[in-house]
Design an enzyme around this catalytic site. Structure first.
Site, PDB file in Angstrom:
ATOM      1  N   ASP A  43       0.824  -1.209   0.000  1.00 38.32           N
ATOM      2  CA  ASP A  43       0.000   0.000   0.000  1.00 38.32           C
ATOM      3  C   ASP A  43       0.860   1.262   0.000  1.00 38.32           C
ATOM      4  OD1 ASP A  43      -2.310  -1.371  -0.071  1.00 38.32           O
ATOM      5  OD2 ASP A  43      -3.020  -0.875   1.935  1.00 38.32           O
ATOM      6  N   ASP A  62     -14.918  32.165 -37.197  1.00 40.33           N
ATOM      7  CA  ASP A  62     -14.239  30.875 -37.212  1.00 40.33           C
ATOM      8  C   ASP A  62     -14.897  29.861 -36.285  1.00 40.33           C
ATOM      9  OD1 ASP A  62     -12.451  31.849 -39.007  1.00 40.33           O
ATOM     10  OD2 ASP A  62     -10.911  32.326 -37.530  1.00 40.33           O
ATOM     11  N   GLY A 114      -9.419  17.243 -35.424  1.00 43.31           N
ATOM     12  CA  GLY A 114     -10.216  16.183 -36.031  1.00 43.31           C
ATOM     13  C   GLY A 114     -10.655  16.542 -37.431  1.00 43.31           C
ATOM     14  N   LEU A 115     -11.022  17.809 -37.640  1.00 45.56           N
ATOM     15  CA  LEU A 115     -11.411  18.267 -38.971  1.00 45.56           C
ATOM     16  C   LEU A 115     -10.227  18.188 -39.928  1.00 45.56           C
ATOM     17  CD1 LEU A 115     -13.463  19.599 -40.873  1.00 45.56           C
ATOM     18  CD2 LEU A 115     -12.685  21.821 -40.013  1.00 45.56           C
TER      19      LEU A 115
END
Length: 553
Positions: free
Chosen positions: A36, A284, A419-420
């Site tokens: 632990d 944008d 991603g785009l």
């Protein structure tokens, strides 16, 4: 208790470690078995602290259970006192040591140490990490805070003296706590408020003793600081703030609340560095409007993120939840405001199931959701603990205040924009200028494309490789999960679940590949459902667009 691969929170003694490690002269003696003892890993590797955490373990082994483990604890407490000379000591048990019931509080009291000793009762099998941190901080306040001296008329503050406050809640291993404290301290100073004590982060025992001398408390992280703030209000009539300044709107509300508590004038406008509000309204950002977002994390950050996403970013909140069971009511109320049912769970598999069902376009979550998002091909931004080392940046990156709103805007938008970009690169992969054999664009047209291709392989070598590969494949068992180079930019056809499941034509598969990867899975499922309803055996390009028109109504 449920065994799981991942967990959102550790046991409550980890929360106690976070409070002890945050403070400057408090030591934590933890009755725990060998195994632990992972405090060093948490704070030096993940948070990258330049010092070891102030935690001493008894580290008893299996063979010690037949002897006097209580004496082991007393020896560890004496040695910690002699070696570290703390101003106060926390004592308690880990989840495993709790089972042998050695009573660390009573054992430490029998030692008659010359410093305050705070015994922690942290039920490891009923509670978790954030509750443990909250309870530890609360108990420290109860044992250490001194009642302020009664002030006569001659010793009262001058009329023009600046009001003061404490900042409660930030701790070690907290998500951007260090930077949030700096940002909110600057904001309070600009308003005309002095910060007397920040606790537990960087606080000493002497600082804790004078908490009651401030005019009010600022609760930045209710999961850790709320219980202590409520106790200070009951004992010393000390008010505390209810608004957490996450996002531009909440920061303005926080400023208004502080000004109402202190009687200070409210600033007429935002500071010049409040860029996120302007960016969110720019041309944008129209690409962001209406993006479907799923949110999961601790209660404070989830409630704040839902407000930011809806009111400041123009996103649609399609689902939210939290692992903070102590704040389940607040999270459920938040879900009702956005027309969704909040998921309260500490099982990441339930979260993944809900994400699969909702198919959001952006996930805001913890490092658990980051892994889920990778598997699903969905953009993700981390907004809450638990986090990993990359979320303890060396740079200044707050989440709170106006600068924090700027950081949040960048953090949330960049995964969508990347991603785009990735989708566009995939779309034009066959283009003459971007295909695999094309020369790097920054070198212009002077370098022939052939230089970028793999060196030619002699025919006899190629034939031998093909022959050996064919023989190996013939002997190997059939596999249905083999990846090909096409899978980089083409979604593999799933195994047919039933004989009546529609198949995809090559043209339809190619057209499907033009759809952005973060919504491609949803488009595939909708098209297959539409084809099944219409009795279509083979999905063509026309079927794909018919399905799109059907689900767009």
């Amino acid at each position: 208790m449920q065994l799981t691969l991942w967990t959102y929170e550790g046991p409550p003694h980890v929360g106690a470690m976070r409070v002890a490690t945050a403070m400057t002269d408090v030591h934590y003696v933890l009755h725990a078995p060998q195994g632990d003892t992972y405090a060093d890993l948490l704070f030096t590797m993940i948070e990258r602290l330049p010092r070891r955490p102030p935690v001493t373990y008894t580290t008893f082994q299996a063979r010690d259970l037949g002897g006097d483990t209580a004496e082991l604890f007393k020896d560890a407490a004496r040695q910690a006192m002699a070696r570290f000379n703390p101003a106060a000591m926390l004592v308690g048990s880990s989840c495993t040591a709790e089972l042998i019931q050695d009573d660390p509080g009573g054992l430490a009291q029998a030692l008659q140490l010359t410093i305050p000793v705070v015994a922690l009762e942290l039920p490891s099998y009923q509670r978790k990490e954030n509750w443990g941190a909250s309870e530890t901080f609360y108990q420290l306040c109860r044992h250490l805070v001194h009642k302020p001296e009664a002030k006569s008329e001659t010793t009262n503050k001058p009329a023009k003296a600046r009001p003061s406050c404490n900042i409660l809640g930030p701790s070690a291993l907290g998500f951007r706590h260090r930077d949030d404290v700096k940002e909110i301290t600057q904001l309070l100073n600009q308003l005309g408020v002095d910060v007397a004590v920040v606790a537990p982060l960087s606080a000493s025992v002497a600082d804790m003793q004078k908490l009651a001398e401030a005019d009010f408390n600022v609760v930045l992280y209710p999961e850790i600081g709320l219980a202590a703030a409520q106790w200070l209000q009951r004992q010393f009539d000390q008010p505390y703030t209810k608004t957490v300044p996450l996002g531009s709107h909440a920061t303005r509300d926080f400023i208004a609340e502080v000004c109402a508590l202190t009687g200070l004038p409210q600033p007429a406008q935002d500071p010049n560095n409040a860029h996120a509000h302007w960016y969110a309204k720019s041309v944008d950002s129209t690409y962001l409007t209406g993006k479907r977002v799923y949110i999961f994390g601790d209660a404070t950050h989830v409630v704040a993120a839902a407000r930011i996403a809806s009111q400041e970013m123009g996103f649609e909140v399609v689902g939210l939840g939290s692992y903070s069971r102590e704040f389940a009511r607040e999270v459920r109320d938040c879900g009702k405001r956005y027309g969704v049912e909040a998921l309260i769970t500490d099982d990441y598999l339930e979260v993944e199931t809900q994400i699969n069902a909702l198919q959001p376009e952006l996930i805001l979550g913890t490092q658990m959701e980051r892994h889920i998002a990778k598997r699903q091909g969905i953009p993700c931004a981390v907004i809450s603990a638990p986090v990993h080392v990359q979320d303890f940046p060396a740079r200044y990156a707050p989440q709170m205040g106006f600068e924090g709103a700027n950081v949040l805007f960048d953090t949330w938008v960049h995964p969508l924009m990347m991603g785009l970009e990735e989708h566009l690169i995939g779309m034009f992969r066959e283009d003459f200028e971007f295909h695999a054999g094309a020369a790097p664009s920054h070198l212009g047209s002077t370098r022939p494309a052939a230089e970028n291709l793999a060196p030619a392989v002699p025919a006899h070598v190629a034939a031998a490789v093909v022959s050996e590969t064919a023989a190996a494949l013939a002997k190997a068992p059939a596999r249905t999960d083999t990846l090909t180079t096409d899978s980089v930019h083409k979604v593999a056809v799933p195994a047919q679940a039933a004989s009546n499941q529609a198949t995809w034509s090559p043209e339809a598969e190619k057209e499907l590949g033009k759809i952005p990867f973060f919504v491609r899975g949803k488009a595939r499922r909708n098209t297959e459902r539409f084809a099944q309803d219409q009795g279509v055996a083979t999905i063509t390009v026309e079927t794909l667009y018919d399905a799109k028109a059907h689900y767009s109504r």
